[in-house]
Design a protein around this motif. Structure first.
Motif, short mmCIF file in Angstrom:
data_model
loop_
_atom_site.label_atom_id
_atom_site.label_comp_id
_atom_site.label_asym_id
_atom_site.label_seq_id
_atom_site.Cartn_x
_atom_site.Cartn_y
_atom_site.Cartn_z
N ALA A 216 -9.02 5.55 -9.25
CA ALA A 216 -8.44 4.20 -9.38
C ALA A 216 -8.69 3.62 -10.76
O ALA A 216 -9.71 3.92 -11.40
N PRO A 217 -7.77 2.80 -11.22
CA PRO A 217 -7.95 2.17 -12.53
C PRO A 217 -9.09 1.15 -12.49
O PRO A 217 -9.52 0.75 -11.39
N PRO A 218 -9.56 0.71 -13.64
CA PRO A 218 -10.61 -0.33 -13.66
C PRO A 218 -10.15 -1.55 -12.85
O PRO A 218 -9.02 -2.00 -12.97
N GLY A 219 -11.01 -2.02 -12.00
CA GLY A 219 -10.65 -3.15 -11.14
C GLY A 219 -10.02 -2.72 -9.83
O GLY A 219 -9.78 -3.53 -8.95
N GLY A 220 -9.73 -1.44 -9.70
CA GLY A 220 -9.16 -0.93 -8.45
C GLY A 220 -7.69 -1.28 -8.30
O GLY A 220 -7.03 -1.75 -9.23
N TYR A 221 -7.18 -1.03 -7.12
CA TYR A 221 -5.78 -1.33 -6.79
C TYR A 221 -5.70 -2.67 -6.09
O TYR A 221 -6.56 -3.01 -5.28
N ASP A 222 -4.66 -3.42 -6.40
CA ASP A 222 -4.42 -4.67 -5.68
C ASP A 222 -3.74 -4.40 -4.34
O ASP A 222 -3.98 -5.10 -3.37
N TRP A 223 -2.85 -3.42 -4.33
CA TRP A 223 -2.07 -3.09 -3.13
C TRP A 223 -2.03 -1.59 -2.93
O TRP A 223 -2.04 -0.83 -3.88
N ILE A 224 -1.91 -1.23 -1.66
CA ILE A 224 -1.62 0.16 -1.29
C ILE A 224 -0.29 0.10 -0.56
O ILE A 224 -0.16 -0.58 0.46
N LEU A 225 0.69 0.78 -1.08
CA LEU A 225 2.03 0.81 -0.50
C LEU A 225 2.19 2.10 0.29
O LEU A 225 2.14 3.19 -0.27
N LEU A 226 2.34 1.97 1.60
CA LEU A 226 2.53 3.13 2.48
C LEU A 226 3.99 3.15 2.91
O LEU A 226 4.47 2.22 3.55
N THR A 227 4.68 4.24 2.56
CA THR A 227 6.11 4.29 2.87
C THR A 227 6.45 5.48 3.75
O THR A 227 6.97 6.49 3.30
#
Length: 135
Positions: free
Chosen positions: A84-95
């Protein structure tokens, strides 16, 4: 601000999770115990209780011709979390495509409940590995 949104999201698709994966059973039986696939298996020329009993590779991470076991799903999610990038992910998109292939072949009264259960397990795993992200 360090505590603000990172602006990053992770897109996950085509998990094809199989909660019944059994490493000792081969792809002829979809790597599932014979009792789970018996109604379908008995109609196929290369599928029987004896074939299901020992045709697997023993690989806990999966086999060609079978869908994703829990250990592989968690390993993939852990690897994505580690990258994950610094600060992590804001959202996880499951499609979509959460569910193993050919779920209609499973022996069960209510396939809808099976599918919803698989979706719930995938979402729970994603939340476990990305507790701060919106899923």
């Amino acid at each position: 601000a360090a505590d603000g949104p990172s602006g990053y999201f992770l897109h996950i698709s085509d998990m094809h999770f199989d909660p019944w994966y059994n490493a000792s059973v081969g792809p002829e039986c979809f790597c599932n115990d014979y009792r789970r696939v018996a109604a379908w298996c008995d109609k196929m020329p290369r599928c029987s209780a004896s074939v299901c009993a020992g045709g697997g590779t023993g690989n806990i991470f999966g086999q060609r011709g079978c869908d994703v076991p829990a250990v592989t799903m968690h390993a993939a999610l852990a690897a994505a979390a580690a990258q994950a990038p610094p600060g992590g992910y804001d959202w996880i998109l499951l499609t979509g495509d959460f569910v193993r292939h050919k779920v209609q072949r499973l022996a069960a009264e209510d396939k809808r409940q099976l599918v919803l259960g698989i979706i719930d397990q995938v979402i729970a795993a994603v939340r476990q590995h990305f507790p701060r992200a919106k899923v």
